[in-house]
Design a protein around this motif. Structure first.
Motif, mmCIF file in Angstrom:
data_model
loop_
_atom_site.group_PDB
_atom_site.id
_atom_site.type_symbol
_atom_site.label_atom_id
_atom_site.label_comp_id
_atom_site.label_asym_id
_atom_site.label_seq_id
_atom_site.Cartn_x
_atom_site.Cartn_y
_atom_site.Cartn_z
ATOM 1 N N SER A 106 -24.546 -37.511 15.515
ATOM 2 C CA SER A 106 -24.240 -37.464 16.935
ATOM 3 C C SER A 106 -24.697 -38.791 17.547
ATOM 4 N N TRP A 107 -24.693 -38.867 18.870
ATOM 5 C CA TRP A 107 -25.165 -40.066 19.561
ATOM 6 C C TRP A 107 -26.582 -40.426 19.126
ATOM 7 N N ARG A 108 -27.348 -39.437 18.632
ATOM 8 C CA ARG A 108 -28.750 -39.682 18.293
ATOM 9 C C ARG A 108 -28.911 -40.712 17.178
ATOM 10 N N GLU A 109 -27.846 -40.962 16.423
ATOM 11 C CA GLU A 109 -27.926 -42.015 15.416
ATOM 12 C C GLU A 109 -28.250 -43.365 16.066
ATOM 13 N N TYR A 138 -18.716 -32.830 17.084
ATOM 14 C CA TYR A 138 -20.097 -33.156 16.693
ATOM 15 C C TYR A 138 -20.954 -33.344 17.939
ATOM 16 N N GLY A 139 -22.281 -33.149 17.770
ATOM 17 C CA GLY A 139 -23.168 -33.261 18.910
ATOM 18 C C GLY A 139 -22.770 -32.274 19.985
ATOM 19 N N LEU A 156 -26.465 -29.173 11.086
ATOM 20 C CA LEU A 156 -26.430 -27.753 11.440
ATOM 21 C C LEU A 156 -25.688 -27.527 12.744
ATOM 22 N N ARG A 157 -25.842 -28.443 13.684
ATOM 23 C CA ARG A 157 -25.138 -28.305 14.967
ATOM 24 C C ARG A 157 -23.628 -28.433 14.799
ATOM 25 N N GLY A 177 -20.586 -25.768 10.520
ATOM 26 C CA GLY A 177 -19.627 -25.651 9.428
ATOM 27 C C GLY A 177 -18.729 -26.854 9.261
ATOM 28 N N ARG A 178 -18.837 -27.846 10.146
ATOM 29 C CA ARG A 178 -17.987 -29.035 10.066
ATOM 30 C C ARG A 178 -18.721 -30.225 9.454
ATOM 31 N N ALA A 179 -19.841 -29.982 8.792
ATOM 32 C CA ALA A 179 -20.655 -31.093 8.279
ATOM 33 C C ALA A 179 -19.858 -31.995 7.348
#
Length: 267
Positions: free
Chosen positions: A36-39, A61-62, A180-181, A184-186
């Motif tokens: 997510s943006w957290r990267e 995502y995110g 996890l957020r 299922g799309r990891a």
């Protein structure tokens, strides 16, 4: 001190969550999946000293919801990023992408060559017919089966552990939290990248381009010479010891390389 502010922006492609910091020329940051943006959390204040930096959450995502039909593509993700910049009122801007985000950034430059004024491709894969065939024959990274005993958490951790700095628990925890957020799309982002026909699009990129190679990234670093050959106008910088989580692992080095490239461009 640059403060990170969060917004949900309404676009023609749906709502998009962004983290924003700084002032100056607009600069869009695109993360790898399933992050997510957290990267870019530690990069934002650094680049925000000279740019209006927008780190978006890719669709699905995110805090950006997935497409209603659940069918992403690199072209669709790129179109959403362009719609975001429309909604923010930016006609022209720079784009930085890492891993999956680099592929999306490349497609943005191909779709909108008059708008993307500068492009930074960090740890960008080279997706051609050979890669598509190879990756179709084995399991994709982050593709885990959720289990009642929580074993999938360990699967996610161990699947990435070799590609992260040894002993850096915090970086792996941040990855697992984002994975996890993704609900299922990891693995979906990797599958989406592997469907992209980069060989049909890379020649459309005309803007000033920087290729960043993270020398300890076994997935992406081998692709840098092929990218450089396909993009003879591009500059190249290698970051020694950089791994898969490069922007988080080495935020100061990453920001210095990106900022140095962008500041050196003609207005």
């Amino acid at each position: 001190m640059n403060t990170i502010k969060h917004h949900t922006v309404t676009t023609t492609s749906g709502p998009v969550h962004v983290a924003r910091c700084g002032q100056g020329q607009p600069l869009l940051l695109l993360h790898q999946t399933p992050r997510s943006w957290r990267e870019y959390e530690h990069v934002l204040p650094l680049l925000g000293r000279g740019f209006d930096v927008i780190a978006m959450d890719t669709v699905g995502y995110g805090d950006t919801p997935p497409f209603a039909d659940g069918d992403p593509s690199i072209a669709r993700w790129a179109a959403t990023a362009l719609a975001l910049m429309d909604a923010l009122g930016f006609a022209a801007f720079g784009v930085v992408g890492h891993h999956t985000g680099a592929v999306i950034a490349m497609e943005m430059a191909a779709q909108a060559p008059t708008r993307v004024r500068a492009l930074v491709l960090s740890s960008c894969p080279y997706v051609d017919a050979e890669r598509r065939a190879r990756h179709g024959q084995h399991a994709v990274v982050d593709g885990v089966t959720h289990r009642a005993d929580g074993g999938h958490l360990l699967d996610l951790w161990r699947g990435r552990q070799a590609f992260y700095p040894e002993g850096d628990v915090a970086l792996l925890e941040r990855f697992v939290a984002d994975a996890l957020r993704a609900d299922g799309r990891a693995a979906q982002g990797h599958l989406t990248v592997n469907r992209y026909r980069m060989e049909d699009r890379i020649g459309l990129v005309r803007c000033p381009t920087l290729l960043i190679g993270a020398t300890a990234d076994p997935h992406a670093y081998p692709a840098v010479p092929r990218l450089a050959q396909a993009m003879p106008h591009a500059q190249r910088v290698d970051i020694e010891g950089g791994m898969v989580p490069l922007p988080e692992q080495m935020p100061q080095q990453f920001a210095d390389v990106v900022g140095g490239f962008l500041v050196g461009l003609p207005d």
